[in-house]
Design a protein around this motif. Structure first.
Motif, PDB file in Angstrom:
ATOM      1  N   TRP A  44      -8.801   2.741   7.866  1.00  0.00           N
ATOM      2  CA  TRP A  44      -8.576   3.785   6.860  1.00  0.00           C
ATOM      3  C   TRP A  44      -7.167   4.356   6.999  1.00  0.00           C
ATOM      4  CZ3 TRP A  44      -9.574   6.476   2.603  1.00  0.00           C
ATOM      5  CH2 TRP A  44      -9.126   7.785   2.506  1.00  0.00           C
ATOM      6  N   GLU A  45      -6.783   4.679   8.217  1.00  0.00           N
ATOM      7  CA  GLU A  45      -5.457   5.245   8.458  1.00  0.00           C
ATOM      8  C   GLU A  45      -4.356   4.255   8.088  1.00  0.00           C
ATOM      9  OE1 GLU A  45      -6.059   6.264  12.547  1.00  0.00           O
ATOM     10  OE2 GLU A  45      -6.886   8.245  12.038  1.00  0.00           O
ATOM     11  N   SER A  46      -4.584   2.983   8.351  1.00  0.00           N
ATOM     12  CA  SER A  46      -3.617   1.949   7.964  1.00  0.00           C
ATOM     13  C   SER A  46      -3.526   1.829   6.449  1.00  0.00           C
ATOM     14  CB  SER A  46      -4.003   0.599   8.564  1.00  0.00           C
ATOM     15  OG  SER A  46      -3.963   0.647   9.963  1.00  0.00           O
ATOM     16  N   ALA A  47      -4.650   1.996   5.773  1.00  0.00           N
ATOM     17  CA  ALA A  47      -4.650   1.948   4.301  1.00  0.00           C
ATOM     18  C   ALA A  47      -3.788   3.069   3.734  1.00  0.00           C
ATOM     19  CB  ALA A  47      -6.078   2.047   3.765  1.00  0.00           C
ATOM     20  N   LEU A  48      -3.899   4.252   4.324  1.00  0.00           N
ATOM     21  CA  LEU A  48      -3.108   5.390   3.848  1.00  0.00           C
ATOM     22  C   LEU A  48      -1.615   5.170   4.053  1.00  0.00           C
ATOM     23  CD1 LEU A  48      -5.226   8.395   5.156  1.00  0.00           C
ATOM     24  CD2 LEU A  48      -5.249   7.360   2.873  1.00  0.00           C
ATOM     25  N   ALA A  49      -1.254   4.431   5.085  1.00  0.00           N
ATOM     26  CA  ALA A  49       0.153   4.196   5.412  1.00  0.00           C
ATOM     27  C   ALA A  49       0.721   2.938   4.758  1.00  0.00           C
ATOM     28  CB  ALA A  49       0.315   4.095   6.922  1.00  0.00           C
ATOM     29  N   ALA A  50      -0.126   2.164   4.106  1.00  0.00           N
ATOM     30  CA  ALA A  50       0.309   0.885   3.544  1.00  0.00           C
ATOM     31  C   ALA A  50       1.344   1.080   2.438  1.00  0.00           C
ATOM     32  CB  ALA A  50      -0.889   0.121   2.991  1.00  0.00           C
ATOM     33  N   GLU A  51       2.305   0.188   2.406  1.00  0.00           N
ATOM     34  CA  GLU A  51       3.325   0.210   1.354  1.00  0.00           C
ATOM     35  C   GLU A  51       2.699  -0.079  -0.003  1.00  0.00           C
ATOM     36  OE1 GLU A  51       7.254  -2.367   0.275  1.00  0.00           O
ATOM     37  OE2 GLU A  51       6.984  -1.780   2.362  1.00  0.00           O
ATOM     38  N   SER A  52       1.732  -1.004  -0.023  1.00  0.00           N
ATOM     39  CA  SER A  52       1.007  -1.357  -1.247  1.00  0.00           C
ATOM     40  C   SER A  52      -0.486  -1.336  -0.941  1.00  0.00           C
ATOM     41  CB  SER A  52       1.421  -2.745  -1.738  1.00  0.00           C
ATOM     42  OG  SER A  52       0.525  -3.205  -2.736  1.00  0.00           O
ATOM     43  N   ILE A  53      -1.209  -0.402  -1.539  1.00  0.00           N
ATOM     44  CA  ILE A  53      -2.644  -0.296  -1.276  1.00  0.00           C
ATOM     45  C   ILE A  53      -3.386  -1.520  -1.815  1.00  0.00           C
ATOM     46  CG2 ILE A  53      -3.118   1.107  -3.329  1.00  0.00           C
ATOM     47  CD1 ILE A  53      -4.912   1.258   0.109  1.00  0.00           C
ATOM     48  N   GLY A  54      -2.958  -2.051  -2.943  1.00  0.00           N
ATOM     49  CA  GLY A  54      -3.601  -3.241  -3.508  1.00  0.00           C
ATOM     50  C   GLY A  54      -3.494  -4.432  -2.573  1.00  0.00           C
ATOM     51  N   LYS A  55      -2.309  -4.670  -2.045  1.00  0.00           N
ATOM     52  CA  LYS A  55      -2.106  -5.778  -1.109  1.00  0.00           C
ATOM     53  C   LYS A  55      -2.886  -5.543   0.183  1.00  0.00           C
ATOM     54  CE  LYS A  55       2.410  -7.232  -2.776  1.00  0.00           C
ATOM     55  NZ  LYS A  55       3.854  -7.315  -2.477  1.00  0.00           N
ATOM     56  N   PHE A  56      -2.936  -4.297   0.627  1.00  0.00           N
ATOM     57  CA  PHE A  56      -3.683  -3.970   1.842  1.00  0.00           C
ATOM     58  C   PHE A  56      -5.166  -4.259   1.650  1.00  0.00           C
ATOM     59  CE2 PHE A  56      -6.106  -1.338   4.697  1.00  0.00           C
ATOM     60  CZ  PHE A  56      -5.462  -1.555   5.908  1.00  0.00           C
ATOM     61  N   ILE A  57      -5.730  -3.808   0.545  1.00  0.00           N
ATOM     62  CA  ILE A  57      -7.152  -4.041   0.274  1.00  0.00           C
ATOM     63  C   ILE A  57      -7.427  -5.544   0.250  1.00  0.00           C
ATOM     64  CG2 ILE A  57      -9.012  -3.798  -1.441  1.00  0.00           C
ATOM     65  CD1 ILE A  57      -8.360  -1.165  -0.009  1.00  0.00           C
TER      66      ILE A  57
END
Length: 71
Positions: A44-57
């Motif tokens: 979850w914390e990594s998702a919040l810090a991701a440059e692109s949430i779509g790519k992270f998901i």
């Protein structure tokens, strides 16, 4: 429950995380909402810090955690 809305994403509208159940809800811009199970807090914390949430998901959530289609 933790919540984050994404106004600049073409794929993800918002994500929610429940620390007690380790469930992460993802609402996509297209309108479908998925609930992913057994997601660690650090993800979850990594998702919040991701440059692109779509790519992270796509790379870190899909096909790695069990999910249910909510709506």
């Amino acid at each position: 429950m933790n919540y984050k809305e994404f106004t600049n994403s073409s794929q993800v509208k918002n994500i929610c995380y429940n620390e007690s159940t380790k469930e992460m809800d993802v609402l996509f811009v297209a309108g479908k909402k998925y609930r992913y199970s057994d997601v660690p807090k650090y993800v979850w914390e990594s998702a919040l810090a991701a440059e692109s949430i779509g790519k992270f998901i796509n790379s870190e959530i899909k096909n790695k955690y069990q999910y249910t289609l909510i709506s």
